[in-house]
Write an enzyme that holds these catalytic residues in place. Structure first.
Site: not given
Length: 231
Positions: A161-162
């Protein structure tokens, strides 16, 4: 042959995490809202390679500042997998695109303005450096890593994810503390067998009383069971 129970638990966790990663939009916005006007943020205090955090109610979004009011950040997005139109892809990611991207496990590392990235939220700068003492890469190295990864990529709420993106760029190792914390919290709750039994009984009682299990009942029954078995 792989054990299907941990895989099922992982999938269920990802669906739970999806609920807390959707960007909240103002009521009455019709699902769309414009970001703040250019100049809303004072970017003079940002340096190339800085790690930017935008705390939300239930999650934190992360990006790497590239200079000149540009931020590289990883966003789930279905569009890069179905079109090569860069102009269309570069438009601000809507919740619909985000949700479909999570389901399809597709995303892109995109470059947006600070305004588009933060969407009116407050910004913390290099707040994670204290957790990686002695591991912070040079600012230029962090920025170059981010720039090399710009484009379509696979996506996972649990594994890519980010936060994984920015920690790889700035510290050299992909890590997601908010995902780890979420997983540990869920495991702590469902490891108590009494909680598992209570959840199952409540779910079964709902089915017996109502005849049909509502959509909120099924996760109540199966999520604790699968995660407890996988723990």
């Amino acid at each position: 042959m792989k054990n299907p129970v941990p895989q099922a638990a992982s999938l269920l966790l990802e669906k739970l995490m999806l609920l807390v990663h959707i960007r909240p939009l103002p009521a009455g916005s019709g699902g769309e809202t414009p970001p703040p006007a250019p100049g809303y943020y004072d970017t003079s205090c940002f340096k190339r390679g800085d790690l930017l955090e935008v705390p939300r109610t239930l999650f934190i979004h992360f990006g790497i500042y590239l200079g000149e009011n540009r931020v590289a950040h990883l966003m789930p997005d279905i569009l890069p997998s179905i079109t090569a139109d860069r102009q269309q892809i570069q438009q601000v990611v809507t919740n619909k695109r985000l949700i479909l991207g999570v389901i399809a496990r597709t995303a892109s590392v995109r470059v947006d303005t600070v305004e588009d990235f933060a969407y009116g939220g407050s910004i913390l700068v290099n707040h994670m450096d204290r957790l990686f003492e002695g591991q912070v890469l040079g600012s230029e190295e962090a920025a170059r890593r981010a720039e090399k990864l710009v484009g379509a990529t696979a996506y996972s709420l649990l594994w890519n994810n980010c936060e994984h993106f920015v920690t790889y760029c700035r510290y050299g190792a992909p890590v997601s503390f908010q995902t780890d914390k979420f997983c540990e919290t869920v495991k702590m709750i469902i490891r108590d067998q009494r909680s598992v039994l209570a959840s199952v009984l409540v779910g079964l009682a709902s089915i017996l009383c109502l005849g049909v299990a509502p959509s909120t009942t099924l996760p109540t029954i199966f999520i604790p069971f699968f995660l407890w078995m996988a723990g």
